[in-house]
Design an enzyme around this catalytic site. Sequence first.
Site, PDB file in Angstrom:
ATOM      1  N   ASP A 262      -1.714 -24.542  15.831  1.00 21.69           N
ATOM      2  CA  ASP A 262      -0.505 -23.810  15.434  1.00 21.69           C
ATOM      3  C   ASP A 262       0.647 -24.760  15.116  1.00 21.69           C
ATOM      4  OD1 ASP A 262       1.020 -21.339  15.146  1.00 21.69           O
ATOM      5  OD2 ASP A 262       2.059 -21.930  16.977  1.00 21.69           O
TER       6      ASP A 262
ATOM      7  N   ARG B 263       0.797  -1.222   0.000  1.00 24.98           N
ATOM      8  CA  ARG B 263       0.000   0.000   0.000  1.00 24.98           C
ATOM      9  C   ARG B 263       0.834   1.279   0.000  1.00 24.98           C
ATOM     10  NH1 ARG B 263      -4.312  -0.995   4.567  1.00 24.98           N
ATOM     11  NH2 ARG B 263      -2.418  -1.945   5.344  1.00 24.98           N
TER      12      ARG B 263
ATOM     13  N   LYS C 296       4.464 -23.485  24.469  1.00 22.87           N
ATOM     14  CA  LYS C 296       5.205 -22.220  24.561  1.00 22.87           C
ATOM     15  C   LYS C 296       5.651 -22.070  26.012  1.00 22.87           C
ATOM     16  CE  LYS C 296       3.804 -20.152  20.485  1.00 22.87           C
ATOM     17  NZ  LYS C 296       4.808 -20.062  19.435  1.00 22.87           N
TER      18      LYS C 296
ATOM     19  N   HIS D 240       2.983 -28.803  11.621  1.00 25.68           N
ATOM     20  CA  HIS D 240       4.372 -29.263  11.629  1.00 25.68           C
ATOM     21  C   HIS D 240       4.562 -30.653  12.243  1.00 25.68           C
ATOM     22  CE1 HIS D 240       4.868 -25.150  10.568  1.00 25.68           C
ATOM     23  NE2 HIS D 240       4.802 -24.666  11.786  1.00 25.68           N
TER      24      HIS D 240
ATOM     25  N   LYS E 231      13.486 -27.633   6.830  1.00 25.62           N
ATOM     26  CA  LYS E 231      14.626 -27.774   7.744  1.00 25.62           C
ATOM     27  C   LYS E 231      15.439 -29.009   7.344  1.00 25.62           C
ATOM     28  CE  LYS E 231      12.017 -25.883  11.671  1.00 25.62           C
ATOM     29  NZ  LYS E 231      12.659 -24.711  12.254  1.00 25.62           N
TER      30      LYS E 231
ATOM     31  N   LYS F  37       0.676 -21.762   6.102  1.00 24.84           N
ATOM     32  CA  LYS F  37      -0.339 -22.072   7.097  1.00 24.84           C
ATOM     33  C   LYS F  37      -0.698 -20.832   7.927  1.00 24.84           C
ATOM     34  CE  LYS F  37       0.868 -22.948  11.474  1.00 24.84           C
ATOM     35  NZ  LYS F  37       1.968 -22.251  12.109  1.00 24.84           N
TER      36      LYS F  37
HETATM   37  C1  BG6 Z   1       5.166 -21.433  13.398  1.00 26.22           C
HETATM   38  C2  BG6 Z   1       4.228 -21.203  14.531  1.00 26.22           C
HETATM   39  O1  BG6 Z   1       4.498 -22.048  12.333  1.00 26.22           O
HETATM   40  O2  BG6 Z   1       6.235 -22.251  13.834  1.00 26.22           O
HETATM   41  C3  BG6 Z   1       4.959 -20.558  15.700  1.00 26.22           C
HETATM   42  O3  BG6 Z   1       3.153 -20.372  14.113  1.00 26.22           O
HETATM   43  C4  BG6 Z   1       6.143 -21.401  16.093  1.00 26.22           C
HETATM   44  O4  BG6 Z   1       4.084 -20.364  16.812  1.00 26.22           O
HETATM   45  C5  BG6 Z   1       7.004 -21.701  14.884  1.00 26.22           C
HETATM   46  O5  BG6 Z   1       6.876 -20.685  17.060  1.00 26.22           O
HETATM   47  C6  BG6 Z   1       8.090 -22.711  15.230  1.00 26.22           C
HETATM   48  O6  BG6 Z   1       8.952 -22.878  14.156  1.00 26.22           O
HETATM   49  P1  BG6 Z   1      10.508 -22.629  14.324  1.00 26.22           P
HETATM   50  O7  BG6 Z   1      11.089 -22.945  13.002  1.00 26.22           O
HETATM   51  O8  BG6 Z   1      10.661 -21.176  14.703  1.00 26.22           O
HETATM   52  O9  BG6 Z   1      10.947 -23.535  15.417  1.00 26.22           O
END
Ligand code: BG6
Length: 485
Positions: free
Chosen positions: A231, A44, A336, A236, A178, A144
Site C-alpha cells: 500500500d 450506472r 497505520k 509512495h 505533493k 495504484k
Molecule cells: C494511499 C494509501 O495511497 O495513500 C492509503 O492507499 C494511505 O492507505 C494514503 O493512507 C496516504 O496518503 P496521504 O496523502 O493521505 O498521506
Amino acid sequence: MEDCTYVIFGATGNLSRIKLIPALYHLDAAGRLTDGMKVVGFGRRDWDDGAWRSQVRGWLAEKQTEADVLERFLARFHFCQGDLADEAAYPALREMLLGENDFSHNIVFYMAIRPAEFGKVSRKLGECGLAGEKGGWRRLVIEKPFGYDLESAESLNHSLSRDFRESQIYRIDHYLGKGTVQNVLVFRFANLMLEPLWNRNYIDHVQITHSESLGTEGRAGYYDGAGALRDMIQSHLLQVLTLVAMEPPANLDAESLRDEKVKVLRSIRPIPQSAVNAHAVRAQYTAGKINGEKVPGYLDEPDVPEHSVTETYAALKLFIDNWRWRNVPFFLRTGKRMAKGNSMVAIRFKHPPQQLFRETQIEQLEPNWILMNLQPNECIRMEMQVKQNGLEMRTETTRLDASYCGINPDQLDAYEALLLDVIEGDHSLFLRYDEVSWAWKVVDPILKVWSVERDYITGYNAGSWGPPEADRLFLRQDQYWRNTL
Ligand code: BG6
C-alpha cells in the site's frame, strides 16, 4: 492550454467525490481550466446531466465555493449512463464524445474504478475506437495499485498496452503531486552546498517514514488484501527514495527525470529470500489509545477477516549499490494507527572524525541531521551543533529552518497539480512502467516470504511508534528512529 474533455469512470465513487471533483473545482476557481473544458461522468445511475450536476453541487456544498464559479463549473458537467461491463455502453459514450456535441476531441479517461477493471475498460475503449488519437489526443489515467506483484503488474501493463501507447498512459502516484515531495528536488538541486555532502562519505543513513494515526477507515476490503508494504512502500515511499537518492537529471523533462529515478530503483540491492528477516519487519496493530481515545486492534476492525495476518506496519532496510550510496542504509517505514500522522525524510550525517569537546565519546556528540517533513507540517530543518552558553566548551543542538515550518494553509491538494499535468501532457510526475516494475522487483521477495510464513505476526499497540523489533534493522547502537520534527 488546449480544451479537453475529462471522462470519469466511476464518477459517483469516493475518489471522484473526495479528490477529483474538488480538485477540478479549485483549478476552475484559479482560472486554470479553458472555457471548452467539459467533465463527463460515466456511471450506472439512471441520471441525466441535471441529476449529475445536482449531485456534484451536493458534494461541493461542504466546501468553500463562490457562487459564480460554481455555476460555471457545474455547466461543464454531463452524464453518460452505462455499465462498465455493458458492450453497448461504449459506442454510446463514443457517440456522445465524438458525435454532434461540441466536446473537445482531446480526451482524458480517468479510471476512478477498481484496478481489476482497468484492463477491461481500456480494451473496450480501444475496441470502440476511443483510444486512437484521431482528431485529438487520448490519455488514460490510472492509480495504484498497479498490480499485486511483479507478475500481475506485467499482465496489467500488457492489457493496457494493447490499446494505449506508454505515452498515453498517466500512472498517478499522488505522493508526487505533493509540493513538499517536489521540494526534495528543489532543495537538493538548487543548493550547491549540499551536493558535496550528499553521498556515502558524509551520510550515515537515510530514514523515510510515513506514519498514520488513522486505521483502515472503511477500506479494509482493499487493505487486508494489500498490507502496508504494497500500500505505501512499493509505491509512495520508494518514489520518495528515488528523489532523495537520484543523480541530478540532465533537465526536468519527464524522460530525463524518470530515467534517473529508474537508475536508483535498478541499483537497489536485491534482498534474497533467505535475508528477508534481516531486512524487513512487519507487524499488526493491537488495541490501544490514540489521543486519549481507545481504539480497537486491527482484527476487530469491520470487514477484517478473523485470522488476518496482513501487516499494518512495515519497515525495510535497503541499500543502493552505486558509487554515491554503496553501504548507506535507507530505512523505509510506514504504519497505520501509530502515535501521530506524519511523513518525514530524515538524513543523518556521520560523526566528525575527532571529538574535541566535552562529551566523553565521539558517539555522544549529536550528529547533524537534515529533516524534510512532508506532512502535515512542511519543513526543511537542519540540526547543527553550537556552543552551549557557559564557561565550558560543551555542544548543544540548534535548529536551522531552511523553509517555513508549520502547516501551510495554502498547500495545494496533490491532485490539482496532477490533473493539470495530464491536460498539459506533462509526464514528469507520473510513473513510467519500468519504474513500477523495478519497484515490484524490490518488494517481491519480501512479499513471497511473508505470504508463506503466515502463522506469526508481531503486534504493536495502536498509538505507539510501531514494534520494538524494528530496531533490529539498525546497524549500530547509536542509530535510532526519528519520528517527527
Ligand atoms: C494511499 C494509501 O495511497 O495513500 C492509503 O492507499 C494511505 O492507505 C494514503 O493512507 C496516504 O496518503 P496521504 O496523502 O493521505 O498521506
